[in-house]
Write a protein that holds these residues in place. Structure first.
Motif, PDB file in Angstrom:
ATOM      1  N   LEU A 102       0.832  -1.210   0.000  1.00 35.53           N
ATOM      2  CA  LEU A 102       0.000   0.000   0.000  1.00 35.53           C
ATOM      3  C   LEU A 102       0.861   1.252   0.000  1.00 35.53           C
ATOM      4  O   LEU A 102       0.538   2.244  -0.683  1.00 35.53           O
ATOM      5  N   GLU A 103       1.971   1.233   0.743  1.00 35.70           N
ATOM      6  CA  GLU A 103       2.869   2.387   0.771  1.00 35.70           C
ATOM      7  C   GLU A 103       3.505   2.617  -0.608  1.00 35.70           C
ATOM      8  O   GLU A 103       3.607   3.747  -1.081  1.00 35.70           O
ATOM      9  N   LEU A 104       3.939   1.539  -1.255  1.00 31.16           N
ATOM     10  CA  LEU A 104       4.583   1.681  -2.561  1.00 31.16           C
ATOM     11  C   LEU A 104       3.585   2.138  -3.626  1.00 31.16           C
ATOM     12  O   LEU A 104       3.925   2.937  -4.506  1.00 31.16           O
ATOM     13  N   LYS A 105       2.354   1.645  -3.533  1.00 31.43           N
ATOM     14  CA  LYS A 105       1.346   2.117  -4.495  1.00 31.43           C
ATOM     15  C   LYS A 105       1.061   3.607  -4.306  1.00 31.43           C
ATOM     16  O   LYS A 105       0.881   4.342  -5.281  1.00 31.43           O
ATOM     17  N   ALA A 106       1.016   4.053  -3.044  1.00 26.49           N
ATOM     18  CA  ALA A 106       0.792   5.484  -2.788  1.00 26.49           C
ATOM     19  C   ALA A 106       1.958   6.311  -3.323  1.00 26.49           C
ATOM     20  O   ALA A 106       1.755   7.383  -3.913  1.00 26.49           O
ATOM     21  N   ALA A 107       3.196   5.827  -3.107  1.00 23.49           N
ATOM     22  CA  ALA A 107       4.356   6.547  -3.635  1.00 23.49           C
ATOM     23  C   ALA A 107       4.332   6.576  -5.159  1.00 23.49           C
ATOM     24  O   ALA A 107       4.688   7.581  -5.774  1.00 23.49           O
ATOM     25  N   ARG A 108       3.912   5.502  -5.764  1.00 25.92           N
ATOM     26  CA  ARG A 108       3.799   5.420  -7.231  1.00 25.92           C
ATOM     27  C   ARG A 108       2.840   6.488  -7.748  1.00 25.92           C
ATOM     28  O   ARG A 108       3.121   7.162  -8.748  1.00 25.92           O
ATOM     29  N   ARG A 109       1.705   6.664  -7.045  1.00 24.63           N
ATOM     30  CA  ARG A 109       0.750   7.701  -7.459  1.00 24.63           C
ATOM     31  C   ARG A 109       1.350   9.094  -7.285  1.00 24.63           C
ATOM     32  O   ARG A 109       1.190   9.953  -8.157  1.00 24.63           O
ATOM     33  N   ARG A 110       2.031   9.319  -6.131  1.00 25.88           N
ATOM     34  CA  ARG A 110       2.629  10.642  -5.900  1.00 25.88           C
ATOM     35  C   ARG A 110       3.665  10.993  -6.957  1.00 25.88           C
ATOM     36  O   ARG A 110       3.781  12.144  -7.367  1.00 25.88           O
ATOM     37  N   LEU A 111       4.412   9.993  -7.402  1.00 30.46           N
ATOM     38  CA  LEU A 111       5.467  10.222  -8.385  1.00 30.46           C
ATOM     39  C   LEU A 111       4.959  10.127  -9.818  1.00 30.46           C
ATOM     40  O   LEU A 111       5.733  10.253 -10.763  1.00 30.46           O
ATOM     41  N   ARG A 112       3.659   9.868  -9.959  1.00 34.15           N
ATOM     42  CA  ARG A 112       3.005   9.822 -11.276  1.00 34.15           C
ATOM     43  C   ARG A 112       3.637   8.781 -12.196  1.00 34.15           C
ATOM     44  O   ARG A 112       3.821   9.002 -13.396  1.00 34.15           O
ATOM     45  N   ILE A 113       3.972   7.659 -11.624  1.00 33.45           N
ATOM     46  CA  ILE A 113       4.510   6.549 -12.407  1.00 33.45           C
ATOM     47  C   ILE A 113       3.351   5.654 -12.814  1.00 33.45           C
ATOM     48  O   ILE A 113       2.532   5.260 -11.984  1.00 33.45           O
ATOM     49  N   THR A 114       3.274   5.341 -14.095  1.00 30.01           N
ATOM     50  CA  THR A 114       2.124   4.591 -14.606  1.00 30.01           C
ATOM     51  C   THR A 114       2.523   3.328 -15.364  1.00 30.01           C
ATOM     52  O   THR A 114       1.661   2.509 -15.677  1.00 30.01           O
ATOM     53  N   ASP A 115       3.808   3.167 -15.698  1.00 25.33           N
ATOM     54  CA  ASP A 115       4.185   2.020 -16.512  1.00 25.33           C
ATOM     55  C   ASP A 115       4.282   0.746 -15.673  1.00 25.33           C
ATOM     56  O   ASP A 115       4.705   0.767 -14.527  1.00 25.33           O
ATOM     57  N   GLY A 116       3.863  -0.374 -16.266  1.00 24.02           N
ATOM     58  CA  GLY A 116       3.999  -1.666 -15.626  1.00 24.02           C
ATOM     59  C   GLY A 116       2.924  -1.957 -14.595  1.00 24.02           C
ATOM     60  O   GLY A 116       2.204  -1.071 -14.144  1.00 24.02           O
ATOM     61  N   ALA A 144       9.421   4.174   0.714  1.00 23.73           N
ATOM     62  CA  ALA A 144       8.609   3.734  -0.422  1.00 23.73           C
ATOM     63  C   ALA A 144       8.971   4.512  -1.683  1.00 23.73           C
ATOM     64  O   ALA A 144       9.066   3.936  -2.773  1.00 23.73           O
ATOM     65  N   ALA A 145       9.175   5.821  -1.546  1.00 21.82           N
ATOM     66  CA  ALA A 145       9.542   6.624  -2.708  1.00 21.82           C
ATOM     67  C   ALA A 145      10.886   6.185  -3.275  1.00 21.82           C
ATOM     68  O   ALA A 145      11.067   6.118  -4.496  1.00 21.82           O
ATOM     69  N   GLU A 146      11.839   5.879  -2.397  1.00 22.85           N
ATOM     70  CA  GLU A 146      13.144   5.409  -2.859  1.00 22.85           C
ATOM     71  C   GLU A 146      13.018   4.107  -3.641  1.00 22.85           C
ATOM     72  O   GLU A 146      13.615   3.939  -4.702  1.00 22.85           O
ATOM     73  N   VAL A 147      12.244   3.171  -3.105  1.00 23.38           N
ATOM     74  CA  VAL A 147      12.101   1.870  -3.747  1.00 23.38           C
ATOM     75  C   VAL A 147      11.402   2.006  -5.094  1.00 23.38           C
ATOM     76  O   VAL A 147      11.843   1.446  -6.102  1.00 23.38           O
ATOM     77  N   VAL A 148      10.307   2.757  -5.123  1.00 24.29           N
ATOM     78  CA  VAL A 148       9.557   2.925  -6.363  1.00 24.29           C
ATOM     79  C   VAL A 148      10.422   3.599  -7.425  1.00 24.29           C
ATOM     80  O   VAL A 148      10.427   3.194  -8.596  1.00 24.29           O
ATOM     81  N   THR A 149      11.182   4.607  -7.021  1.00 21.34           N
ATOM     82  CA  THR A 149      12.037   5.299  -7.980  1.00 21.34           C
ATOM     83  C   THR A 149      13.160   4.405  -8.460  1.00 21.34           C
ATOM     84  O   THR A 149      13.505   4.393  -9.647  1.00 21.34           O
TER      85      THR A 149
END
Length: 447
Positions: A102-116, A144-149
């Protein structure tokens, strides 16, 4: 009349159904026992998602290659019990992994990452985080932001990936290296320029104390403005040119801060102290949390700006950041052991937060070598002020790169939040080390 047809006995052809259980049913039953904490890894009927089974349960929990008896479509009663126990034993890790997802999905939304597909990309990393860090804690957003990035960088289209590629280009690296050397040879003195000297002098210790007394209540705008307008942060950085001062503050391992290298590699687990980092390591530490997509700057401009920043007072580009370092350096003296006088509200609040930590008191009280805590960790606790100032610099540097101005009303949240982050980190490390030490002592005594 022909002899009656003799039928073969049926018993040897098929084992009684009650002797075996469907593997999927065993998994579903064990999964339901884990409760709502694994909902993020479950489908609508409460069973584990197909990707949960493929990416987490089979390779990381059940491990059918190593346990072939758990691999079939149906299982013996003993194998079913073992499979059930394996999933139940992993319940804490699976619940933590679901929370991390859930944390990584939230970070993904904040960073506007959509691929995959996020399940494909993040499930195994979430389980890894659960095993190494436990459930998400106070710094979960940043982790979470570090991991997603980091995962996004694998595609090679992030700003940080562009920086890395540019620094690996020999021609570009040579040009930027000359720019770095020239900037450091012409860097201004650590003290204020003559035109600002009188203004800096007016930013007295009383003004710093007033700011530290007022900022916890949100009323520190006036003294903070005086400090910023008077370039007090820049003036205070003059002491960093004194032999050993920056080293004592935990910002470098050297008596004087060295000129940085350009660099092209970095590791999150082994970053040098702030003033010892290469240009790439500085950008990596800040942007691995995710650069805004509208940053409006290309890789070469970003490197050039960081080169200039590295030559500035406190190696920060904005005066409000430098004033925050001045305030943090003063307030964090309250963290020194044996310091009695706490002249401002900020001093008192920081001291209270640190000294009420039970794990810290225990680590400092127990004789060295019997607490299960390595000497390096105990040293980090005794010298917490250095760790505090390092993390404060990193936060301020990251805010500058993300173009996040520091509002005077946010200064206390920053100063207090940095210590809270240090406390959480130390607490987790101490828990881990003490439990590990206790286990080792028990094993030795049992032997």
């Amino acid at each position: 009349m022909s002899a009656p047809l003799k039928l073969s006995p049926s018993a040897p052809a098929a084992e009684p159904a009650e002797g075996r259980r469907p593997r999927a049913l065993v998994i579903a039953e064990a999964w339901r026992e884990l409760g709502p904490g694994v909902a993020a890894l479950s489908n609508g009927s409460g069973r584990p998602l197909a990707r949960t089974l493929k990416l987490i349960l089979d390779p990381l929990v059940i491990r059918p290659v190593q346990n072939p008896g758990l691999a079939g479509g149906t299982l013996t009663s003993d194998a079913a019990a073992e499979l059930h126990d394996r999933i139940r034993a992993a319940g804490g890790d699976l619940t933590a992994a679901a929370a991390w997802f859930l944390e990584l999905k939230a970070a993904r939304r904040r960073l506007r990452i959509t691929d995959g597909n996020p399940q494909e990309k993040y499930f195994q990393r979430c389980f890894e985080l659960a095993r190494t860090s436990g459930p998400p804690s106070a710094d979960a957003d940043a982790v979470a932001a570090e991991v997603v990035t980091e995962i996004a960088e694998a595609s090679g289209d992030s700003l940080l990936a562009q920086v890395r590629e540019l620094l690996r280009d020999e021609t570009a690296a040579a040009r930027l290296g000359e720019e770095l050397g020239d900037a450091w040879s012409r860097r201004p003195g650590s003290g204020p320029a003559p035109a600002a000297a009188s203004a800096s002098a007016s930013a007295s210790a009383e003004t710093v104390a007033a700011a530290l007394d007022a900022c916890p209540t949100g009323d520190g705008s006036a003294p903070l403005s005086v400090l910023v307008d008077g370039s007090a942060g820049s003036a205070a950085s003059a002491r960093l040119a004194d032999d050993g001062t920056a080293q004592q503050l935990g910002l470098t391992r050297h008596p004087l801060p060295p000129a940085p290298r350009l660099g092209e590699t970095a590791s999150k687990r082994d970053l040098p102290l702030p003033f010892d980092r290469s240009i790439f390591e500085r950008l990596f530490a800040a942007l691995s949390g995710g650069a805004r997509v509208d940053l409006g700057i290309d890789a070469e401009e970003l490197i050039a700006a960081e080169i200039v920043r590295s030559t500035s007072a406190w190696q920060l580009g904005e005066e409000d950041s430098r004033v925050a370092m001045l305030l943090g350096a003063e307030a964090s003296t309250a963290l020194d052991a044996g310091r009695a006088a706490q002249p401002t509200a900020a001093h008192r609040l920081l001291a209270a937060r640190w000294h009420r930590e039970a794990y810290v008191r225990r680590a400092l009280r127990l004789p060295e070598g019997t607490s299960g805590v390595p000497a390096s960790v105990v040293d980090d606790i005794r010298s917490v002020r250095r760790g505090y100032l390092r993390r404060l610099w990193v936060r301020l540097h990251g805010r500058e790169l993300r173009e996040q101005p520091l509002d005077p009303r946010d200064v206390w949240d920053l100063l207090d939040g940095v210590l809270r982050s240090v406390v959480m980190d130390q607490r987790q490390r101490l828990k881990t080390m003490m439990v590990r030490g206790a286990d080792e002592r028990e094993a030795t005594e049992a032997a």
